[in-house]
Design a protein around this motif. Structure first.
Motif: not given
Length: 70
Positions: A28-43
């Motif tokens: 995981d490199v960045i964590i996004l937040e959308s609709m009160k949920m955390e969405i990890p973005v991986a390399a």
């Protein structure tokens, strides 16, 4: 060089790497937040973080480049 892109629209909640950091595929490199949920973005590949294109709090759309690996 490879790019890490946003998998969906949302706000950048946390950037967990810095320029110069070595990352492994699937990390995981960045964590996004959308609709009160955390969405990890991986390399998608291993490499060294060359450039980060976003800051915490920025809004991104699906497909936006978040950072570059070399």
């Amino acid at each position: 060089m490879s790019q890490v892109v946003a998998s969906m629209a949302g706000s950048v909640w946390k950037i967990v790497v810095s320029v110069g950091d070595k990352v492994e595929e699937g990390q995981d490199v960045i964590i996004l937040e959308s609709m009160k949920m955390e969405i990890p973005v991986a390399a998608e590949s291993s490499g060294v973080v060359k450039q980060i294109h976003v800051q915490e709090g920025d809004f991104v759309n699906e497909g936006d480049v978040l950072l570059e690996l070399e």
